[in-house]
Scaffold this active site. Structure first.
Site, PDB file in Angstrom:
ATOM      1  N   CYS A   2       0.861  -1.184   0.000  1.00  0.00           N
ATOM      2  CA  CYS A   2       0.000   0.000   0.000  1.00  0.00           C
ATOM      3  C   CYS A   2       0.891   1.225   0.000  1.00  0.00           C
ATOM      4  O   CYS A   2       2.110   1.131  -0.010  1.00  0.00           O
ATOM      5  CB  CYS A   2      -0.883   0.013   1.245  1.00  0.00           C
ATOM      6  SG  CYS A   2      -1.947  -1.428   1.387  1.00  0.00           S
ATOM      7  N   LEU A  50      -4.041  -1.316  -1.511  1.00  0.00           N
ATOM      8  CA  LEU A  50      -4.130  -2.483  -2.379  1.00  0.00           C
ATOM      9  C   LEU A  50      -4.701  -3.579  -1.486  1.00  0.00           C
ATOM     10  O   LEU A  50      -4.059  -4.006  -0.525  1.00  0.00           O
ATOM     11  CB  LEU A  50      -2.752  -2.900  -2.904  1.00  0.00           C
ATOM     12  CG  LEU A  50      -2.763  -4.142  -3.810  1.00  0.00           C
ATOM     13  CD1 LEU A  50      -3.417  -3.824  -5.146  1.00  0.00           C
ATOM     14  CD2 LEU A  50      -1.361  -4.661  -4.045  1.00  0.00           C
ATOM     15  N   ALA A  51      -5.935  -4.002  -1.764  1.00  0.00           N
ATOM     16  CA  ALA A  51      -6.619  -4.955  -0.877  1.00  0.00           C
ATOM     17  C   ALA A  51      -6.064  -6.358  -1.094  1.00  0.00           C
ATOM     18  O   ALA A  51      -6.292  -6.962  -2.123  1.00  0.00           O
ATOM     19  CB  ALA A  51      -8.114  -4.924  -1.151  1.00  0.00           C
ATOM     20  N   VAL A  52      -5.308  -6.837  -0.109  1.00  0.00           N
ATOM     21  CA  VAL A  52      -4.692  -8.163  -0.202  1.00  0.00           C
ATOM     22  C   VAL A  52      -5.183  -9.065   0.935  1.00  0.00           C
ATOM     23  O   VAL A  52      -5.345 -10.255   0.780  1.00  0.00           O
ATOM     24  CB  VAL A  52      -3.145  -8.035  -0.199  1.00  0.00           C
ATOM     25  CG1 VAL A  52      -2.471  -9.360  -0.016  1.00  0.00           C
ATOM     26  CG2 VAL A  52      -2.678  -7.401  -1.498  1.00  0.00           C
ATOM     27  N   VAL A  53      -5.446  -8.472   2.112  1.00  0.00           N
ATOM     28  CA  VAL A  53      -5.970  -9.210   3.259  1.00  0.00           C
ATOM     29  C   VAL A  53      -7.148  -8.419   3.839  1.00  0.00           C
ATOM     30  O   VAL A  53      -7.035  -7.209   4.033  1.00  0.00           O
ATOM     31  CB  VAL A  53      -4.876  -9.394   4.354  1.00  0.00           C
ATOM     32  CG1 VAL A  53      -5.451 -10.081   5.583  1.00  0.00           C
ATOM     33  CG2 VAL A  53      -3.706 -10.201   3.812  1.00  0.00           C
ATOM     34  N   ASN A  75       2.296  -0.296   5.807  1.00  0.00           N
ATOM     35  CA  ASN A  75       2.401  -0.935   4.508  1.00  0.00           C
ATOM     36  C   ASN A  75       3.193  -2.213   4.751  1.00  0.00           C
ATOM     37  O   ASN A  75       4.317  -2.158   5.233  1.00  0.00           O
ATOM     38  CB  ASN A  75       3.133   0.007   3.547  1.00  0.00           C
ATOM     39  CG  ASN A  75       3.645  -0.682   2.288  1.00  0.00           C
ATOM     40  OD1 ASN A  75       4.658  -0.304   1.735  1.00  0.00           O
ATOM     41  ND2 ASN A  75       2.958  -1.701   1.828  1.00  0.00           N
ATOM     42  N   GLY A  76       2.596  -3.356   4.459  1.00  0.00           N
ATOM     43  CA  GLY A  76       3.353  -4.587   4.661  1.00  0.00           C
ATOM     44  C   GLY A  76       2.465  -5.781   4.879  1.00  0.00           C
ATOM     45  O   GLY A  76       1.249  -5.726   4.701  1.00  0.00           O
ATOM     46  N   ASP A  97      -4.068  -8.104   9.057  1.00  0.00           N
ATOM     47  CA  ASP A  97      -2.850  -8.592   9.714  1.00  0.00           C
ATOM     48  C   ASP A  97      -2.189  -7.514  10.571  1.00  0.00           C
ATOM     49  O   ASP A  97      -1.592  -7.800  11.596  1.00  0.00           O
ATOM     50  CB  ASP A  97      -1.864  -9.154   8.686  1.00  0.00           C
ATOM     51  CG  ASP A  97      -1.600  -8.211   7.528  1.00  0.00           C
ATOM     52  OD1 ASP A  97      -2.569  -7.709   6.930  1.00  0.00           O
ATOM     53  OD2 ASP A  97      -0.430  -7.968   7.205  1.00  0.00           O
ATOM     54  N   LEU A 256       7.614 -14.288 -10.585  1.00  0.00           N
ATOM     55  CA  LEU A 256       8.598 -13.906 -11.604  1.00  0.00           C
ATOM     56  C   LEU A 256       9.568 -15.073 -11.768  1.00  0.00           C
ATOM     57  O   LEU A 256       9.997 -15.669 -10.779  1.00  0.00           O
ATOM     58  CB  LEU A 256       9.359 -12.650 -11.172  1.00  0.00           C
ATOM     59  CG  LEU A 256       8.518 -11.382 -10.988  1.00  0.00           C
ATOM     60  CD1 LEU A 256       9.398 -10.217 -10.561  1.00  0.00           C
ATOM     61  CD2 LEU A 256       7.751 -11.016 -12.248  1.00  0.00           C
ATOM     62  N   ILE A 288      10.752 -12.319 -18.850  1.00  0.00           N
ATOM     63  CA  ILE A 288      10.896 -11.240 -19.839  1.00  0.00           C
ATOM     64  C   ILE A 288      12.258 -11.335 -20.507  1.00  0.00           C
ATOM     65  O   ILE A 288      13.245 -11.752 -19.886  1.00  0.00           O
ATOM     66  CB  ILE A 288      10.704  -9.842 -19.192  1.00  0.00           C
ATOM     67  CG1 ILE A 288      10.684  -8.755 -20.275  1.00  0.00           C
ATOM     68  CG2 ILE A 288      11.759  -9.558 -18.118  1.00  0.00           C
ATOM     69  CD1 ILE A 288      10.115  -7.427 -19.832  1.00  0.00           C
ATOM     70  N   THR A 337      23.566   0.056 -12.086  1.00  0.00           N
ATOM     71  CA  THR A 337      23.128  -1.335 -12.185  1.00  0.00           C
ATOM     72  C   THR A 337      21.647  -1.487 -11.821  1.00  0.00           C
ATOM     73  O   THR A 337      20.925  -2.311 -12.379  1.00  0.00           O
ATOM     74  CB  THR A 337      24.023  -2.273 -11.340  1.00  0.00           C
ATOM     75  OG1 THR A 337      23.749  -3.612 -11.685  1.00  0.00           O
ATOM     76  CG2 THR A 337      23.845  -2.080  -9.863  1.00  0.00           C
ATOM     77  N   ARG A 340      19.582  -0.334 -14.912  1.00  0.00           N
ATOM     78  CA  ARG A 340      19.658  -1.361 -15.962  1.00  0.00           C
ATOM     79  C   ARG A 340      18.718  -2.539 -15.656  1.00  0.00           C
ATOM     80  O   ARG A 340      17.968  -3.001 -16.509  1.00  0.00           O
ATOM     81  CB  ARG A 340      21.075  -1.935 -16.059  1.00  0.00           C
ATOM     82  CG  ARG A 340      22.072  -1.046 -16.711  1.00  0.00           C
ATOM     83  CD  ARG A 340      23.430  -1.735 -16.611  1.00  0.00           C
ATOM     84  NE  ARG A 340      24.521  -0.908 -17.099  1.00  0.00           N
ATOM     85  CZ  ARG A 340      25.797  -1.203 -16.943  1.00  0.00           C
ATOM     86  NH1 ARG A 340      26.152  -2.312 -16.329  1.00  0.00           N
ATOM     87  NH2 ARG A 340      26.731  -0.411 -17.418  1.00  0.00           N
ATOM     88  N   SER A 363       9.201 -13.549  -5.845  1.00  0.00           N
ATOM     89  CA  SER A 363      10.431 -13.401  -6.629  1.00  0.00           C
ATOM     90  C   SER A 363      11.646 -13.817  -5.811  1.00  0.00           C
ATOM     91  O   SER A 363      11.552 -14.037  -4.602  1.00  0.00           O
ATOM     92  CB  SER A 363      10.537 -11.952  -7.137  1.00  0.00           C
ATOM     93  OG  SER A 363      11.539 -11.254  -6.502  1.00  0.00           O
TER      94      SER A 363
END
Length: 561
Positions: A2, A50-53, A75-76, A97, A256, A288, A337, A340, A363
């Site tokens: 979030c 962002l509704a996740v739980v 956020n977490g 949570d 990913l 990708i 880096t 890139r 990921s």
């Protein structure tokens, strides 16, 4: 995942200041809210969700009847919230949570609270009864947090720096914005006029120490000692557990998959855990690259082996170059880096958001730092020096790989989960004798590979595939991504500009045209903010002039282009 934002002691009109919070709307595309603090007309919380739980009660700031004086914006993901609720018999009002933070704080104060949280987090906790404000950030800084504070006690906090840089304050024409340090919490006094004063800044967890919450988790018992079979068994148990606890969401999970060791192990274990949890949808994996990229071919092999619903995203050099401006704006860095490697991740995140309903994305980030995966570790003077370097890299993750992973996914409203940075897994790995963790027989991450040797999780040739730098692996064998970038930049930055680089950019002066080009874009978006990056990411022990693995002699000798 979030976006959080808060102001304390603002002298300016809050309605105007709140416009700054809209700069992080991408982090929470599902809903947003602003809320003033009762009794403090110049204090305000902003939240993008962002509704996740818990879809019903997940809006923030979180407030519960039992503690009307506590306000929480975070956020977490706190993976052990149910376990702790059951253990301490807390009465929850929601399924969120983060509610656990309020109960733990009431029970044992801020220090115990942050040490008990198993997960990733950045939070602002306000206690109006005791006139305190607390800020906290997880051990590795997986979730971002920035703050700005003036001498007269105005405090502004946000998930990303872009939500703070345009704020106005009467005391200062240029508000100093800086990242909040990972693994720390800060205690501030709240004054009657809404201003704050910092009381203390505390480092609450070192990555090598087993976390306090290990006392309350349900990992099966680990065996003592450093005999190789024991260690491998413990690592498998902890890695399985790191993935299992991260299944906590009602949104679709994806992964990913670059075809390298780390993301392949994550994807294969994730698929196994989703089946065990009887999740009905197929796991979507995402790779990708450009035509004939090594990563695409390797990822395809892994996807076929594990049976995921695999998506390949092709991009060309023009699309990559065109994305640079957006990428640098999202990242808030000009590190070579990082830029890139971010282009591919930014474009794949864009694809996931647009074409699929996967929102929670797993990921392999953090493994290279933890398990000594970078090719230059072959040149470490001793196992002890390699151990030191590994810990330094972990400490700086929030400036480099973790920053890249968070910003490129968050830019498209996705939430990233990184099991290699699980507290239990990483602290156990770091507790192993230094000589167990170094590259062996010319192969980096030897111990990690050996651990999964007999599991048939992923194909053998992937398990023992040599390290491929992400930003190079996504491009053609014939022409690597960093060379494509350098050829393009050659025509954008001339020699006279380079000659004056030290005058124009006295701090972190770019040494190459590519570095100069990224810095120019960064300065256009964030003038005068170069100190967010303390130093460029570069390999150690080899006098490297470029961060790309493709320039290293070991890489060439391993049969690479």
């Amino acid at each position: 995942m979030c976006g959080i934002w808060a102001l304390f002691g603002s002298d300016d009109c809050l309605a105007v200041q709140c416009l700054s919070a809209m700069k992080i709307a991408h982090r929470g595309p599902d809903a947003f809210r602003f809320e003033n603090v009762n009794g403090y007309t110049n204090c305000c919380f902003g939240f993008h969700r962002l509704a996740v739980v818990d879809q019903l009660f997940g809006m923030q700031p979180i407030r519960v009847k039992k503690y009307p004086y506590l306000w929480l914006c975070y956020n977490g993901e706190i993976y052990n919230h149910v376990k702790l609720q059951q253990h301490f018999e807390f009465e929850y009002q929601t399924k969120v949570d983060g509610e656990i933070i309020l109960h733990l704080y009431d029970k044992g104060g801020i220090e115990q609270t942050v040490c008990m949280l198993d997960g990733v987090f950045a939070f602002i906790l306000l206690d109006t009864a005791n006139k305190k404000v607390f800020l906290g950030r997880d051990t590795y800084g997986v979730r971002p947090l920035f703050k700005a504070m003036t001498e007269d006690g105005f405090l502004a906090v946000c998930s990303e720096a872009k939500g703070l840089v345009n704020l106005k304050h009467s005391m200062t024409p240029f508000l100093k914005v800086e990242p909040f340090l990972p693994g720390h919490y800060e205690v501030l006094d709240l004054k009657p006029n809404g201003k704050v004063a910092s009381v203390e800044m505390v480092k609450f967890h070192h990555c090598r120490d087993e976390p306090l919450h290990a006392l309350y988790d349900n990992v099966e018992k680990l065996y003592p000692g450093f005999e190789i079979e024991t260690v491998k068994s413990n690592l498998r148990i902890l890695f399985d557990n790191a993935i299992k606890k991260r299944l906590m969401t009602h949104r679709r999970i994806g992964c990913l998959l670059s075809g390298g060791l780390d993301s392949s192990l994550v994807a294969a274990t994730l698929l196994k855990q989703l089946k065990a949890a009887q999740i009905q949808y197929p796991l979507q994996t995402f790779a990708i690259g450009m035509e004939d990229s090594p990563d695409l071919l390797a990822a395809r092999k892994v996807a076929n082996h594990i049976g995921s619903e695999h998506h390949e995203v092709l991009f060309n050099s023009e699309e990559g170059i065109q994305a640079l401006d957006e990428v640098i704006f999202s990242l808030e860095t000009y590190d070579i880096t990082t830029v890139r490697a971010s282009v591919g991740m930014y474009l794949i995140s864009k694809y996931i958001r647009k074409n699929t309903d996967s929102v929670v994305i797993f990921s392999g980030e953090g493994s290279d730092e933890l398990t000594q995966g970078y090719i230059y570790f072959h040149k470490a003077p001793s196992p002890e020096k390699a151990e030191e370097e590994s810990e330094r890299l972990l400490k700086e993750l929030y400036l480099f790989d973790v920053l890249r992973a968070d910003r490129t996914t968050a830019a498209h409203g996705l939430e990233l989960r990184v099991p290699f940075l699980d507290h239990r897994f990483s602290s156990y790995y770091l507790s192993l004798p230094p000589d167990m963790r170094i590259p062996k027989n010319g192969i980096e991450k030897h111990l990690l590979r050996e651990t999964f040797e007999d599991s048939n999780l992923i194909p053998k040739e992937i398990l023992w595939r040599p390290k491929e730098a992400f930003s190079d692996g996504i491009t053609s064998v014939k022409n690597s991504w960093f060379r494509i970038l350098q050829e393009y930049v050659e025509h954008q930055v001339d020699d006279t500009m380079m000659a004056a680089a030290a005058q124009k950019f006295p701090f972190n002066t770019p040494k190459t045209k590519e570095g100069y080009y990224y810095r120019q874009i960064f300065e256009r978006h964030y003038p005068g903010r170069a100190d967010w990056l303390t130093h460029y990411w570069m390999p150690r022990w080899i006098n490297a002039t470029d961060p790309s693995a493709r320039t290293l002699t070991h890489y060439k000798s391993a049969g690479k282009a």
